[in-house]
Design an enzyme around this catalytic site. Structure first.
Site, PDB file in Angstrom:
ATOM      1  N   SER A 113       0.842  -1.187   0.000  1.00  0.00           N
ATOM      2  CA  SER A 113       0.000   0.000   0.000  1.00  0.00           C
ATOM      3  C   SER A 113       0.883   1.244   0.000  1.00  0.00           C
ATOM      4  O   SER A 113       1.735   1.408  -0.879  1.00  0.00           O
ATOM      5  CB  SER A 113      -0.964  -0.043   1.192  1.00  0.00           C
ATOM      6  N   GLU A 211      -1.702  -2.998  -8.044  1.00  0.00           N
ATOM      7  CA  GLU A 211      -2.996  -3.240  -7.390  1.00  0.00           C
ATOM      8  C   GLU A 211      -3.456  -1.922  -6.821  1.00  0.00           C
ATOM      9  O   GLU A 211      -2.715  -0.942  -6.808  1.00  0.00           O
ATOM     10  CB  GLU A 211      -2.877  -4.304  -6.300  1.00  0.00           C
ATOM     11  N   HIS A 281      -4.896  -5.592  -1.638  1.00  0.00           N
ATOM     12  CA  HIS A 281      -5.668  -5.340  -0.418  1.00  0.00           C
ATOM     13  C   HIS A 281      -6.741  -6.412  -0.247  1.00  0.00           C
ATOM     14  O   HIS A 281      -7.946  -6.141  -0.274  1.00  0.00           O
ATOM     15  CB  HIS A 281      -6.302  -3.954  -0.467  1.00  0.00           C
TER      16      HIS A 281
END
Length: 313
Positions: A113, A211, A281
């Site tokens: 992230s 992602e 995630h």
């Protein structure tokens, strides 16, 4: 993209590791549950001061978070730095990091992230590979056995051939082909913020993995457009697309689907492109190394992503 990496040592039971919050503050109960999992695996965990620091959406001010990260990058007795969570804040630290220390005493950085910014900057300026993998206060409290096993394999020096997709995932071939190159990537919305800065590695010849979470298709469209206009997409050797979680269009307005957006950008790509790889995630996911050489094969028989060198040695 040609890198002579500074590989960290393998992570073993008995090693001392640090847990830090370089971005947003973690939930205390989840943090302690995650630390217990690391300790149960035999690691000696040192807690950073940022774990209990708060400044709005940041785990303390920039200097505190940068100084703490530099402190652990400099220490030769620390074998890995585990990030408690993402959120936001890592971009604010890039100009404050001690890249010389990171190169001199290489160690694993674990997270994903917002931590994407740290991985890419450390790869660019310290030639330090990392693991885009589970975070202590987000994933480790409820980590499934297979996701944990895949993490420890890479942290211990394995070079899976191929890397087995976690769980019941069924990656799909969007464009067939074969590619070899450094495996580099992370969260799309973080990576695009590094375009035009001195912190994005040269992605020429790379197998890029991406992602994201909570981004509408039009926003993903805009980010991919930025990468294309910057010439990044034209220079790739291959592309691995993970999960785009909670990225469905709003029902209240007309929209392309995410699949349509991806087809627009990659449906005629001259390199292999795969989608729905178990990374991102989501609870069950593969840990992916950042910076090491890999091979991607996408054809009628399936998808095979293999590591050609370990992230630690």
């Amino acid at each position: 993209m040609d890198l002579t990496l500074r590989h960290p040592a393998p992570l073993r039971p008995g090693d001392r590791v640090a847990v830090v919050a370089p971005a947003s503050p973690p939930d205390p109960e989840k943090l302690e549950a995650g630390i217990r999992r690391l300790e149960a695996a035999g690691l000696i965990v040192e807690r950073g001061r940022t774990l209990s620091a708060h400044r709005g959406y940041l785990a303390g001010d920039d200097r505190l978070r940068a100084d703490e990260l530099n402190h652990y990058l400099q220490r030769t007795d620390i074998r890995a730095i585990f990030c408690a969570r993402g959120g936001y804040g890592c971009l604010r630290l890039l100009s404050l990091l001690d890249y010389e220390a990171a190169a001199h005493a290489p160690k694993l950085l674990v997270g994903y992230s917002d931590v994407t910014a740290l991985h890419l900057a450390l790869l660019r300026h310290a030639r330090l590979p990392g693991l885009s993998g589970p975070m202590v206060a987000i994933d480790w409290p409820l980590l499934d056995d297979e996701t944990e096993q895949r993490f420890w394999e890479l942290a211990g020096g394995a070079t899976p051939d191929p890397l087995p997709p976690v769980g019941s995932a069924s990656p799909r071939v969007l464009r067939p082909g074969v590619a070899e190159g450094p495996l580099v990537g992370g969260t799309l919305s973080v990576l695009v913020r590094l375009v035009g800065t001195p912190y994005l590695p040269d992605l020429t010849g790379a197998i890029l993995f991406l992602e994201d979470i909570g981004e509408a298709p039009y926003r993903i469209d805009g980010m991919l457009a930025q990468l294309r206009l910057a010439g990044v997409l034209d220079r790739l050797a291959g592309l691995v697309l993970g999960h785009f979680t909670d990225c469905a269009p709003a029902a209240s307005s007309p929209s392309l689907s995410l699949d349509e957006v991806l087809a627009d950008y990659f449906g005629a790509a001259p390199y292999p492109v795969v989608t729905d790889f178990p990374y991102g995630h989501v609870a069950a996911k593969n840990t992916l190394p950042v910076g090491v050489r890999a091979r991607l094969v996408a054809d009628a028989s399936g998808i095979r992503l293999s590591l050609l060198e370990p992230v630690v040695r």
